[in-house]
Design a protein around this motif. Structure first.
Motif, PDB file in Angstrom:
ATOM      1  N   ASN A  18      36.528  29.793  38.773  1.00 33.40           N
ATOM      2  CA  ASN A  18      35.397  29.027  39.470  1.00 33.40           C
ATOM      3  C   ASN A  18      35.251  29.136  40.832  1.00 33.40           C
ATOM      4  OD1 ASN A  18      34.481  28.660  36.514  1.00 33.40           O
ATOM      5  ND2 ASN A  18      35.248  26.773  36.342  1.00 33.40           N
ATOM      6  N   ALA A  19      36.330  29.178  41.423  1.00 31.70           N
ATOM      7  CA  ALA A  19      36.143  29.006  43.020  1.00 31.70           C
ATOM      8  C   ALA A  19      35.556  30.141  43.646  1.00 31.70           C
ATOM      9  CB  ALA A  19      37.639  28.652  43.327  1.00 31.70           C
ATOM     10  N   LYS A  20      34.726  30.171  44.820  1.00 29.09           N
ATOM     11  CA  LYS A  20      34.245  31.185  45.432  1.00 29.09           C
ATOM     12  C   LYS A  20      35.048  31.545  46.566  1.00 29.09           C
ATOM     13  CE  LYS A  20      29.532  29.033  44.667  1.00 29.09           C
ATOM     14  NZ  LYS A  20      28.213  28.758  45.294  1.00 29.09           N
ATOM     15  N   ARG A  21      35.986  30.828  47.014  1.00 28.74           N
ATOM     16  CA  ARG A  21      36.999  31.250  48.217  1.00 28.74           C
ATOM     17  C   ARG A  21      38.105  30.580  47.794  1.00 28.74           C
ATOM     18  NH1 ARG A  21      34.533  33.269  52.989  1.00 28.74           N
ATOM     19  NH2 ARG A  21      36.184  32.120  54.289  1.00 28.74           N
ATOM     20  N   ILE A  22      39.151  31.358  47.775  1.00 34.25           N
ATOM     21  CA  ILE A  22      40.572  30.969  47.701  1.00 34.25           C
ATOM     22  C   ILE A  22      41.524  31.601  48.833  1.00 34.25           C
ATOM     23  CG2 ILE A  22      42.519  31.185  46.105  1.00 34.25           C
ATOM     24  CD1 ILE A  22      40.567  32.213  43.837  1.00 34.25           C
ATOM     25  N   ALA A  23      41.919  30.520  49.442  1.00 33.96           N
ATOM     26  CA  ALA A  23      42.893  30.799  50.544  1.00 33.96           C
ATOM     27  C   ALA A  23      44.364  30.999  50.009  1.00 33.96           C
ATOM     28  CB  ALA A  23      42.779  29.561  51.608  1.00 33.96           C
ATOM     29  N   ILE A  24      44.975  31.903  50.763  1.00 32.61           N
ATOM     30  CA  ILE A  24      46.491  32.342  50.621  1.00 32.61           C
ATOM     31  C   ILE A  24      46.852  32.385  51.781  1.00 32.61           C
ATOM     32  CG2 ILE A  24      46.071  32.941  48.218  1.00 32.61           C
ATOM     33  CD1 ILE A  24      46.701  35.904  48.968  1.00 32.61           C
ATOM     34  N   ALA A  25      48.201  32.249  52.192  1.00 30.72           N
ATOM     35  CA  ALA A  25      48.991  32.838  53.365  1.00 30.72           C
ATOM     36  C   ALA A  25      48.804  34.406  53.158  1.00 30.72           C
ATOM     37  CB  ALA A  25      50.221  32.306  53.710  1.00 30.72           C
ATOM     38  N   ASN A  26      49.114  35.290  54.346  1.00 28.73           N
ATOM     39  CA  ASN A  26      49.219  36.593  54.355  1.00 28.73           C
ATOM     40  C   ASN A  26      50.323  37.084  53.309  1.00 28.73           C
ATOM     41  OD1 ASN A  26      50.415  39.294  55.327  1.00 28.73           O
ATOM     42  ND2 ASN A  26      48.777  38.985  56.730  1.00 28.73           N
ATOM     43  N   GLU A  27      50.045  37.884  52.487  1.00 27.98           N
ATOM     44  CA  GLU A  27      50.801  38.112  51.457  1.00 27.98           C
ATOM     45  C   GLU A  27      51.791  39.210  52.046  1.00 27.98           C
ATOM     46  OE1 GLU A  27      48.947  40.955  48.260  1.00 27.98           O
ATOM     47  OE2 GLU A  27      47.364  40.159  49.288  1.00 27.98           O
ATOM     48  N   THR A  28      51.910  39.914  53.068  1.00 25.21           N
ATOM     49  CA  THR A  28      52.721  40.743  53.704  1.00 25.21           C
ATOM     50  C   THR A  28      53.810  40.104  54.551  1.00 25.21           C
ATOM     51  OG1 THR A  28      51.027  42.511  53.701  1.00 25.21           O
ATOM     52  CG2 THR A  28      53.075  43.151  55.119  1.00 25.21           C
ATOM     53  N   SER A  29      53.519  39.056  55.238  1.00 24.75           N
ATOM     54  CA  SER A  29      54.306  38.454  56.094  1.00 24.75           C
ATOM     55  C   SER A  29      54.826  37.082  55.826  1.00 24.75           C
ATOM     56  CB  SER A  29      53.540  38.449  57.446  1.00 24.75           C
ATOM     57  OG  SER A  29      52.484  37.607  57.596  1.00 24.75           O
ATOM     58  N   ALA A  30      54.187  36.596  54.766  1.00 25.83           N
ATOM     59  CA  ALA A  30      54.500  35.226  54.415  1.00 25.83           C
ATOM     60  C   ALA A  30      54.976  35.078  52.830  1.00 25.83           C
ATOM     61  CB  ALA A  30      53.473  34.105  54.563  1.00 25.83           C
ATOM     62  N   PRO A  31      56.081  34.842  52.347  1.00 21.45           N
ATOM     63  CA  PRO A  31      56.445  34.693  51.024  1.00 21.45           C
ATOM     64  C   PRO A  31      55.639  33.905  50.188  1.00 21.45           C
ATOM     65  CG  PRO A  31      58.405  34.596  52.733  1.00 21.45           C
ATOM     66  CD  PRO A  31      57.197  34.606  53.417  1.00 21.45           C
ATOM     67  N   TYR A  32      55.229  32.677  50.695  1.00 23.63           N
ATOM     68  CA  TYR A  32      54.157  31.874  49.749  1.00 23.63           C
ATOM     69  C   TYR A  32      52.959  32.798  49.593  1.00 23.63           C
ATOM     70  CZ  TYR A  32      56.902  27.810  50.084  1.00 23.63           C
ATOM     71  OH  TYR A  32      58.198  26.523  49.994  1.00 23.63           O
ATOM     72  N   GLY A  33      52.582  33.675  50.487  1.00 24.44           N
ATOM     73  CA  GLY A  33      51.275  34.352  50.270  1.00 24.44           C
ATOM     74  C   GLY A  33      51.522  35.651  49.128  1.00 24.44           C
ATOM     75  N   LEU A  34      52.861  35.951  49.118  1.00 27.45           N
ATOM     76  CA  LEU A  34      53.151  37.071  48.199  1.00 27.45           C
ATOM     77  C   LEU A  34      53.190  36.494  46.779  1.00 27.45           C
ATOM     78  CD1 LEU A  34      54.119  39.728  47.453  1.00 27.45           C
ATOM     79  CD2 LEU A  34      56.451  39.172  47.887  1.00 27.45           C
ATOM     80  N   ALA A  35      53.710  35.135  46.665  1.00 27.51           N
ATOM     81  CA  ALA A  35      53.506  34.403  45.583  1.00 27.51           C
ATOM     82  C   ALA A  35      52.212  34.103  45.114  1.00 27.51           C
ATOM     83  CB  ALA A  35      54.618  33.115  45.507  1.00 27.51           C
ATOM     84  N   ALA A  36      51.544  33.760  46.029  1.00 26.85           N
ATOM     85  CA  ALA A  36      50.391  33.239  45.488  1.00 26.85           C
ATOM     86  C   ALA A  36      49.530  34.681  45.057  1.00 26.85           C
ATOM     87  CB  ALA A  36      49.265  32.891  46.618  1.00 26.85           C
ATOM     88  N   ALA A  37      49.965  35.984  45.725  1.00 24.41           N
ATOM     89  CA  ALA A  37      48.929  37.007  45.101  1.00 24.41           C
ATOM     90  C   ALA A  37      49.573  37.488  43.974  1.00 24.41           C
ATOM     91  CB  ALA A  37      49.253  38.064  46.172  1.00 24.41           C
ATOM     92  N   GLN A  38      50.772  37.372  43.669  1.00 21.98           N
ATOM     93  CA  GLN A  38      51.218  37.502  42.261  1.00 21.98           C
ATOM     94  C   GLN A  38      50.576  36.558  41.157  1.00 21.98           C
ATOM     95  OE1 GLN A  38      55.383  36.844  43.112  1.00 21.98           O
ATOM     96  NE2 GLN A  38      55.743  38.917  43.674  1.00 21.98           N
TER      97      GLN A  38
END
Length: 239
Positions: free
Chosen positions: A103-123
């Protein structure tokens, strides 16, 4: 932070998710040397270390980059100091994470290339098949948190340590509105550190490592949003 002109100064490069927790466990610790903290995403700090940045210790939010430095003979063998926890903030406890991000319109994540938490979020987002046009990437997990906290994103995938930090500093109950993400939906966020080979403060770096891996420090980190396995800790002073 004031530094002594007489004491050696140990420079610790620390992934952005771990900056605040590290400052907290250092608060009442006294060494015979000063500690200088440099923070950014793990990928940025890794690139700087490769390019000769004057770091003594690198505390990454993953295992891959410390292993790479070690394989290049640029550091000691990696050692795990924490296991990170991914959470969704803000989040209503009576709604599933799938429903919230759908339902969210915008979802923020850390950069999935340089930040491990961003990669986890992208997964996690990939497992739900979220439209990537909804995803806003910050340079690091701290910026992803800021996007959601400022209202520039509806929700953000961040480190649990970040919402704990925000609550401790403000006592605002809104920072208690988060949900832990099922860790089976992403690769483990194993956070590893290394001592750089070029460091001229090997003795001080070893003392700092022992402090970080001590039972006292690990118990504190459990309260600051990290999972630690105390059975694996060899320095059990204070337990």
């Amino acid at each position: 932070m004031a530094y002594s002109q007489e004491k050696p100064r140990l420079t610790v490069a620390v992934a952005s998710n771990f900056y605040y927790p590290l400052t907290q466990i250092l608060n009442n610790q006294r060494f015979d040397f000063d500690v200088r903290l440099v923070t950014a995403s793990s990928g940025v700090l890794y690139a700087q270390a490769l390019n000769g940045a004057p770091f003594d210790i690198f505390l990454s939010a993953d295992k891959k980059r410390p292993e790479s430095l070690s394989a290049k003979n640029l550091s000691t063998a990696p050692w795990r100091y924490a296991l990170g926890k991914l959470v969704l903030y803000p989040s209503k406890p009576n709604e599933s994470i799938d429903t919230i991000i759908t339902n969210a319109k915008r979802i923020a994540i850390a950069n999935e290339t340089s930040a491990p938490y961003g990669l986890a979020a992208a997964q996690v987002l990939g497992s739900v098949l979220v439209n990537r046009a909804k995803i806003v990437q910050g340079n690091n997990v701290a910026q992803a948190f800021q996007f959601a906290d400022s209202g520039n994103a509806d929700v953000a995938f961040v480190a649990e340590s970040m919402v704990i930090q925000a609550y401790k500093q403000s006592q605002n109950a809104k920072y208690l509105t988060f949900q832990s993400v099922n860790s089976t939906l992403h690769t483990p966020i194993e956070q590893f550190g290394v001592v750089l080979q070029k460091s001229k403060l090997k003795k001080e770096a070893a003392i700092f490592k022992d402090f970080l891996l001590s039972c006292t420090s690990q118990i504190q980190l459990n309260k600051l949003g990290y999972q630690t396995d105390l059975s694996q800790i060899t320095h059990k002073e204070g337990c």
